[in-house]
Design a protein around this motif. Structure first.
Motif, PDB file in Angstrom:
ATOM      1  N   THR A 140       9.078  32.787 -35.786  1.00 18.55           N
ATOM      2  CA  THR A 140      10.163  32.619 -36.743  1.00 18.55           C
ATOM      3  C   THR A 140      11.247  33.641 -36.431  1.00 18.55           C
ATOM      4  N   SER A 141      12.444  33.376 -36.929  1.00 18.90           N
ATOM      5  CA  SER A 141      13.551  34.294 -36.645  1.00 18.90           C
ATOM      6  C   SER A 141      13.279  35.678 -37.218  1.00 18.90           C
ATOM      7  N   TYR A 143       6.283  36.957 -25.251  1.00 19.75           N
ATOM      8  CA  TYR A 143       7.114  36.176 -24.335  1.00 19.75           C
ATOM      9  C   TYR A 143       6.380  35.934 -23.015  1.00 19.75           C
ATOM     10  N   GLU A 144       5.668  36.938 -22.537  1.00 19.27           N
ATOM     11  CA  GLU A 144       4.899  36.774 -21.299  1.00 19.27           C
ATOM     12  C   GLU A 144       3.778  35.767 -21.495  1.00 19.27           C
ATOM     13  N   VAL A 145       3.119  35.815 -22.659  1.00 13.69           N
ATOM     14  CA  VAL A 145       2.050  34.859 -22.949  1.00 13.69           C
ATOM     15  C   VAL A 145       2.597  33.433 -22.970  1.00 13.69           C
ATOM     16  N   LEU A 146       3.795  33.262 -23.519  1.00  9.00           N
ATOM     17  CA  LEU A 146       4.403  31.930 -23.614  1.00  9.00           C
ATOM     18  C   LEU A 146       5.137  31.528 -22.342  1.00  9.00           C
ATOM     19  N   VAL A 186      15.378  34.108 -24.316  1.00  9.57           N
ATOM     20  CA  VAL A 186      15.568  32.659 -24.451  1.00  9.57           C
ATOM     21  C   VAL A 186      15.956  32.301 -25.881  1.00  9.57           C
ATOM     22  N   SER A 187      16.527  31.129 -26.036  1.00  5.10           N
ATOM     23  CA  SER A 187      16.921  30.665 -27.361  1.00  5.10           C
ATOM     24  C   SER A 187      15.674  30.304 -28.177  1.00  5.10           C
ATOM     25  N   ASP A 188      15.852  30.188 -29.479  1.00  5.33           N
ATOM     26  CA  ASP A 188      14.733  29.811 -30.345  1.00  5.33           C
ATOM     27  C   ASP A 188      14.186  28.438 -29.973  1.00  5.33           C
TER      28      ASP A 188
END
Length: 311
Positions: A59-60, A11-14, A20-22
């Motif tokens: 993916t989920s 998440y930090e990389v992105l 956050v939502s998918d």
């Protein structure tokens, strides 16, 4: 993105929050691909990191597994399990191992647990001090202790394979330590190829060489090789021995190459070594480092046994 308590989460990389939502996650991934793509002037290393992050949470199924502390790939164990101190695996052969003394990573793990409990606060239950979400939320200095414990344990597993001709001491107490650093030397390795002082480190990022020491964004002004030389000097004086090599051992991905020579310190060759290369370097010896053989090897071992104290 090696599995380290100091590694950035996907998440930090992105560049998004973990909740956050998918759809928001997918948009962030596409945005970071555009920003980091080498064809548009981006950084290839960051581009690769973005792709690896997406594999972990894209993916989920993968995201749910990661959020639980594990990975959906190849049934990997959870980070919590991997970061917990593991018992020695049963040996699959009967070849003699190196003589080993001390408890690798013991001081770092003990200190990590103490500081983690203090940070969580009195009166709060700490059911799993290695829970990935808890570890990621802790201050960097606490996470660094766990990262170093894991690095020291990994080095111990590597040097154990050297064979009966080598002797190893872990977590050796020393009178020399830099500001904020533990008063110990992570490992001493003695064999026919020399007497080596080893420091196992994981700063959660890449390091480079400059003027005989290491630099990098994660180091915050530290001088790792200078500190290692000071620790080795204090032990050399106490035991009346002379180190032939000083090595800082880091995860393979953190080093510019698997073996980088930095120079010399009081006659000892200094080097940065990638984790997987370490056994080969110790068996072959560092280029330019003196070897120890015959009765000298026995004498040095006897002196160290008499002088070494464990932290």
């Amino acid at each position: 993105m090696h599995d380290s308590p100091l590694s950035a989460s996907p998440y930090e990389v992105l560049g998004v929050a973990a909740g956050v939502s998918d759809e928001e996650l997918r948009k962030a991934y596409r945005r970071m691909l555009r920003v980091t793509h080498p064809d548009t002037g981006g950084d290839p290393a960051r581009f690769d990191a973005v792709q690896r992050a997406w594999v972990l949470v894209g993916t989920s199924t993968a995201r749910a597994a990661y959020d639980r502390g594990g990975s959906a790939r190849n049934g990997a164990a959870s980070a919590s399990h991997v970061w917990t101190a593991q018992p020695s695996a049963p040996r699959r052969d009967s070849r003699p191992t190196a003589r080993s003394h001390g408890h690798p990573g013991g001081w770092s793990r003990e200190r990590y647990l103490v500081l983690m409990r203090e940070w969580v606060g009195r009166g709060r239950t700490l059911s799993d001090p290695y829970d990935p979400a808890l570890v990621r939320s802790a201050p960097r200095d606490i996470r660094h202790l766990l990262a170093n414990a894991l690095a020291e344990e990994a080095t111990a597993r590597q040097v154990a394979t050297l064979g009966i001709g080598f002797s190893v001491w872990h977590d050796v107490a020393t009178t020399a330590a830099g500001p904020g650093l533990p008063p110990k030397l992570d490992h001493i390795v003695l064999g026919p190829t020399g007497l080596f002082a080893l420091q196992s480190e994981d700063w959660g990022g890449e390091v480079r060489i400059k003027r005989g020491d290491l630099i990098g964004e994660a180091l915050a002004g530290e001088r790792p090789m200078n500190d290692l030389a000071a620790r080795a000097k204090s032990i050399a004086r106490a035991a009346k021995v002379k180190f032939t090599g000083l090595m800082i051992v880091v995860p393979d991905a953190a080093a510019p190459s698997s073996l980088e020579l930095l120079g010399k310190s009081r006659g000892a060759v200094t080097a940065l070594v990638g984790q997987s290369r370490l056994p080969g370097v110790l068996r072959d010896g560092l280029p330019g480092a003196a070897r120890i053989g015959g009765t000298e090897l026995f004498e040095v071992r006897t002196r160290l046994q008499a002088a070494v104290k464990f932290l």
